[in-house]
Design an enzyme around this catalytic site. Structure first.
Site, PDB file in Angstrom:
ATOM      1  N   LYS A 126       0.852  -1.188   0.000  1.00  0.00           N
ATOM      2  CA  LYS A 126       0.000   0.000   0.000  1.00  0.00           C
ATOM      3  C   LYS A 126       0.889   1.240   0.000  1.00  0.00           C
ATOM      4  CE  LYS A 126      -3.670   0.217   2.502  1.00  0.00           C
ATOM      5  NZ  LYS A 126      -4.620   0.216   3.642  1.00  0.00           N
ATOM      6  N   CYS A 180      -3.695 -11.275  -1.144  1.00  0.00           N
ATOM      7  CA  CYS A 180      -4.905 -12.090  -1.212  1.00  0.00           C
ATOM      8  C   CYS A 180      -5.337 -12.293  -2.657  1.00  0.00           C
ATOM      9  CB  CYS A 180      -6.027 -11.440  -0.413  1.00  0.00           C
ATOM     10  SG  CYS A 180      -5.704 -11.421   1.362  1.00  0.00           S
ATOM     11  N   ASP A 208     -15.829   0.042   9.087  1.00  0.00           N
ATOM     12  CA  ASP A 208     -15.987   0.073   7.625  1.00  0.00           C
ATOM     13  C   ASP A 208     -16.064  -1.351   7.073  1.00  0.00           C
ATOM     14  OD1 ASP A 208     -16.315   1.194   5.130  1.00  0.00           O
ATOM     15  OD2 ASP A 208     -14.177   1.437   4.759  1.00  0.00           O
ATOM     16  N   ASN A 210     -13.937  -5.011   1.840  1.00  0.00           N
ATOM     17  CA  ASN A 210     -12.885  -5.063   2.859  1.00  0.00           C
ATOM     18  C   ASN A 210     -12.760  -6.436   3.503  1.00  0.00           C
ATOM     19  OD1 ASN A 210     -12.188  -2.422   2.433  1.00  0.00           O
ATOM     20  ND2 ASN A 210     -13.456  -1.612   4.087  1.00  0.00           N
TER      21      ASN A 210
END
Length: 977
Positions: A599, A645, A688, A693
């Protein structure tokens, strides 16, 4: 136009004047008249005598907010038409070009001023005993309740229309209303129907007249305004026309027709005749029912005071009625004017924008014009259109404001009104001669424009050579920088922690790839600057401590590929996995020769990234929480390496060809809930949770995959001893998945971890229904969440698995946060039980209540509502071989849940001793055996589980229920004794 509600039934007076034959001893629907009133009553009355046979009481025809906002919406209970009051142009009362049923049919739609329209239509059937009016059965898409059958049945259909307006600018509910209507065919010119009905506005007075002779058949008062009349035909109800008139007009006309109480002749002309049209004037009656306002068309005679169009407060007293009106007790009275003033205290109490004019006269208003409204940007194709108020289909490019203002056609002498937003221009207007001043202004503008153009050309000729020289110097400097970069890479190539196989990249190749890459540096990691090239490479913890580790590009031999290396993290900028909020980009990368997701976070989000990293470090020990590896920084970005993932939950659900690799939906939801329970045990609220997610892992060494919770950017770490968090920092989450208490201003308590339970409940339904949401489509979701308008229609009410899922999801998405279970409670729910555990639970319950008294609290709780669970008699719902075997040994009560569980336990214990025929019908233990019973009695497990909560604290039932451990008490010190 949708069918109107059935309100009051008109009774017939004066038997000597009746036009029907003798009364039959059997009540047939053809002999009844059905009258629907505003309070929700449906009266069945005799056409001949007017006596009420029975009354069906339901919800009121209109259910609207008790407050009045600006603009105020006044619905018409007769057909659902809408009128507005207090618009921006202060036009007074105006009529909208659509009804509530039409809006529901067209929804979901959005207006040009940011108003979202959500509609809901629900049908229901009532099976009525024709003799008594008692409901025998209620049928809808969600349930079916029934009583004892009757020989004479009447089937009445009723439709509920709900419209909701949500303002996206203020994030508030603008207005909502519910309108009920009975299913009926439209009225026709029926020569066989010889009666005319005159209804007064504001009360329930009805005068029924023989339409041929003028004889008054009967007069009745139903104590609530009448909105519709119906008669019965073979195919169902058919609406009958009625005339709304003012109370003063109706009493005046009846008084002029004869003596009070002995009216024999209706001397006033009927509305069908031309003479009547000249004497009765159409108006709009504004009335008040309970705490809400409504509007309805009404006819008045010359003596009735009428509020002029566009006014809300009369300046002078209205005219008095010329004739004398008759009160209920027979005395002569002057009908007083009625007005209402809205309480100014409500304005501060409810924080509402009230009307500019606080006064609204309740009474008769001049027929309003149709509104040139901005309610809909365009009429959807499924909304019934009228030629006079809709733009033609071939002019879709025109805005809705270009629609001409609609003029009411009921008054022939009404002047044509032009919309205030759009000026109407004549089709062939003569050209206006150009004035001398206009000509002079045009000449001056031409001179000024020419001067500016000339100056621009001169400046361009002077500056162009200079700019070209500067550009050449800049290109030369960039070329020198690229050469320095190549030299740096060649010197440090052997020190790189990640070096793809292949030959060393050529200078020309690096130069070709660096050009376009540096141009896209706004969305990718930048190249190393000359200033950064003076620093030595840092890796591991030293990179994090320094905070300024340089990022380098390395070519792997492919002309189109470059690699960014920051400390121990490396990735290819072209291998993008996804994009997040605030400019975050996720790449496929490497960390210690392991595939990871990287990220890249912008500097303005560094504080959030540090918090996310801290939470990841605390929580990643759980197998269903995303794993954190490393974080690195350079001068411009921060990089977080996390577990790579395969997909998101959204792809798992919506991609039909997705390889589940043995990960069943229930197992996936159990893993997600387990990860959520782990976060909550660490006092971390995710805030969230949504399908995007929840990630699906890469297959492990055994080819298995699992679900993991990710994206901790909006997480909240609660302090020790605290169970809630403040909303002062804003509303975190994704619209459509946010719990209602996060947005509701009425919620006085701070939100808790139950906001995650609400989101998880929506995720549960999303997975089980294969892509649906309990609160509707994406445009409607958050508004429906605030309203609590959920629908679990994808769950079958008589399927065992769906019954268990519904019971859990309804608790998880409850509007009251305190009614939602914790994540650990959810994990104990029967929704996650295996078939073997279900059978063991039934056996344990039967053992526990075997010697329990029939009057004991446990057995009473188990048998409460049990007849519906066992379908009145469970013995009649099992196969014949099992019935025969059960009768051999003992007597069982067919209406008892306790006896059904006892039979299941006994047959399970003696399964191998059963005849082969019985074993074949029951199936193998445990799966087929328990499915045999739960498929026939789908509510058995849910009912038994709820009933046995009384024993949840017992050791026998601890594997089935969760109990919060008691909070530790502070140690007692000697000083405290």
């Amino acid at each position: 136009m949708p069918a109107r509600r059935l309100l009051l039934l008109l009774t017939l007076l004066l038997p000597g004047l009746g036009i029907f034959g003798s009364t039959s001893t059997v009540t047939l629907p053809e002999t009844l008249l059905f009258v629907s009133t505003l309070d929700g009553s449906l009266h069945a009355v005799s056409k001949r005598t007017g006596s009420i046979k029975w009354t069906l009481k339901e919800d009121p025809v209109l259910q609207v907010p008790t407050h009045v906002e600006e603009p105020a919406f006044l619905p018409d209970p007769n057909d659902g038409s809408l009128y507005t009051l207090g618009s921006k142009n202060n036009e007074g009362l105006t009529k909208l070009p659509f009804t509530i049923p039409e809006l529901v049919q067209a929804s979901p739609c959005r207006s040009s001023d940011g108003i979202l329209y959500m509609g809901k239509k629900q049908d229901i059937w009532y099976v009525i005993d024709l003799l008594t009016g008692e409901k025998q059965q209620t049928l809808s898409s969600a349930f079916a309740d029934s009583l004892c059958p009757s020989t004479s049945l009447l089937y009445l259909g009723r439709t509920e229309y709900t419209i909701t307006m949500y303002d996206t600018k203020t994030r508030e509910l603008r207005w909502n209303a519910t309108y009920f209507d009975y299913a009926a065919s439209l009225p026709e010119d029926d020569v066989d129907y010889k009666m005319s009905h005159f209804v007064s506005n504001g009360d329930g007075l009805v005068v029924t007249v023989d339409s041929e002779s003028g004889d008054v058949l009967w007069i009745q008062n139903y104590a609530s305004p009448v909105v519709a009349f119906y008669v019965w035909q073979r195919e169902g109800l058919r609406k009958v026309m009625h005339i709304n008139v003012a109370v003063e007009t109706l009493r005046y006309l009846t008084f002029m027709s004869g003596e009070v109480g002995r009216i024999t002749k209706w001397k006033y002309p009927f509305p069908k005749e031309t003479e009547a049209k000249s004497k009765l004037t159409p108006t709009l009656y504004v009335g008040k029912y309970s705490t809400s306002l409504y509007a309805s068309p009404s006819m008045v005679h010359e003596g009735v005071a009428v509020v002029p169009r566009g006014s809300t407060l009369p300046l002078l007293e209205g005219p008095q009625t010329d004739g004398v009106t008759i009160g209920d007790k027979g005395e002569c009275v002057i009908t007083p004017s009625t007005d209402v003033k809205f309480d100014p205290g409500l304005k501060s109490k409810n924080k509402l924008n009230y009307l500019r004019n606080y006064w609204l006269l309740i009474g008769h208003h001049e027929t309003p014009l149709s509104a040139s409204t901005k309610m809909l940007e365009r009429f959807p194709n499924n909304l019934p259109k009228h030629r006079e108020n809709v733009i033609p289909a071939d002019s879709e490019k025109k805005s809705f404001e270009e629609v001409i203002n609609l003029v009411d056609q009921t008054s022939e002498n009404a002047p044509t009104t032009v919309s205030r937003d759009v000026e109407e221009k004549p089709a062939h207007a003569p050209a206006r001669p150009e004035a001398p001043v206009d000509s002079m202004l045009k000449d001056m503008a031409t001179i000024i424009l020419s001067t500016f153009l000339l100056i621009g050309w001169v400046a361009f000729i002077i500056t162009y050579p200079l700019s070209m020289h500067q550009q050449q110097q800049l290109q030369h400097q960039q070329f020198q920088k690229e050469l320095e970069k190549i030299q740096l890479l060649q010197q440090q190539q052997q020190q790189l922690p990640f070096h793809p196989p292949g030959d060393t990249a050529q200078d020309g190749e690096l130069l070709d790839t660096s050009g376009p890459y540096s141009e896209s540096s706004g969305t990718s990691s930048p190249s190393t600057s000359p200033r950064a090239s003076n620093h030595s490479l840092c890796s591991g913890s030293s990179a994090s401590k320094a905070g300024s580790s340089p990022s380098l590009e390395q070519d792997d031999g492919d002309e189109e590929t470059s690699v960014v290396i920051v400390g121990k993290i490396s990735f290819c900028p072209k291998d993008v996995l996804g994009h997040g909020a605030e400019g975050t980009i996720v790449y496929r990368g490497m960390f210690d020769n392991r595939d990871v997701a990287v990220k890249r976070i912008l500097p303005e989000c560094f504080s959030f990234a540090d918090r996310e990293v801290q939470l990841l470090r605390e929580s990643d020990e759980h197998p269903n929480v995303i794993r954190y590896f490393c974080t690195e920084k350079d001068r411009q970005f921060q990089y977080i390496a996390i577990e790579l993932c395969a997909a998101t939950l959204q792809e798992y659900v919506e991609q039909k060809d997705f390889a589940h690799l043995g990960l069943e939906p229930i197992t996936l939801l159990q893993q997600t809930t387990s990860g959520l329970a782990h976060l909550h045990s660490l006092n971390i609220v995710h805030r969230d949770l949504k399908p995007h997610n929840i990630l699906i892992s890469m297959p492990n060494a055994h080819g298995k995959i699992k679900a993991m919770i990710s994206d901790f950017g909006l997480c909240k770490k609660l302090a020790v001893g605290r169970h809630s968090f403040s909303r002062r920092s804003g509303v975190p989450g994704t619209e459509g998945w946010i719990a209602p208490e996060m947005l509701s201003e009425d919620c006085k308590e701070n939100p808790t971890y139950t906001v995650d339970i609400f989101s998880a409940g929506c995720v549960f339904y999303y997975v089980i229904s294969e892509g649906s949401h309990p609160f509707g489509k994406s445009l409607q979701r958050q508004a429906n969440i605030l309203l609590g308008a959920c629908s679990l229609d994808c769950l079958h009410p008589e399927k065992h698995e769906d019954v268990i899922a519904r019971e859990l999801i309804e608790k998880m998405i409850a509007m009251d946060p305190q009614k939602r279970p914790s994540a650990k409670h959810v994990l104990k729910h029967p929704f996650f039980w295996s078939l073997e555990k279900q059978l063991q639970f039934f056996q344990d319950v039967s053992d526990r209540i075997e010697k329990e008294s029939l009057d004991g609290p446990i057995v009473k709780q188990l048998e409460r509502g049990g007849r519906a669970v066992v379908k009145m008699d469970w013995r009649e719902n099992i196969t014949v071989p099992l019935q025969t075997d059960l009768r051999k040994f003992r007597t069982y009560k067919g209406g008892s849940v306790r006896d059904l569980l006892r039979a299941m336990r006994n047959k399970k214990h003696h399964y191998r001793e059963l005849p082969a025929e019985v074993r074949e019908t029951l199936g193998s233990l445990p799966d087929d055996f328990v499915c045999y019973f739960t498929s026939r009695f789908p509510h058995l497990l849910a009912h038994t589980y709820r009933a046995m909560e009384l024993c949840s604290h017992e050791r026998l039932f601890q594997p089935y229920y969760f109990h919060e451990p008691p909070e530790p008490q502070p140690p007692v010190t000697p000083d405290a004794l």
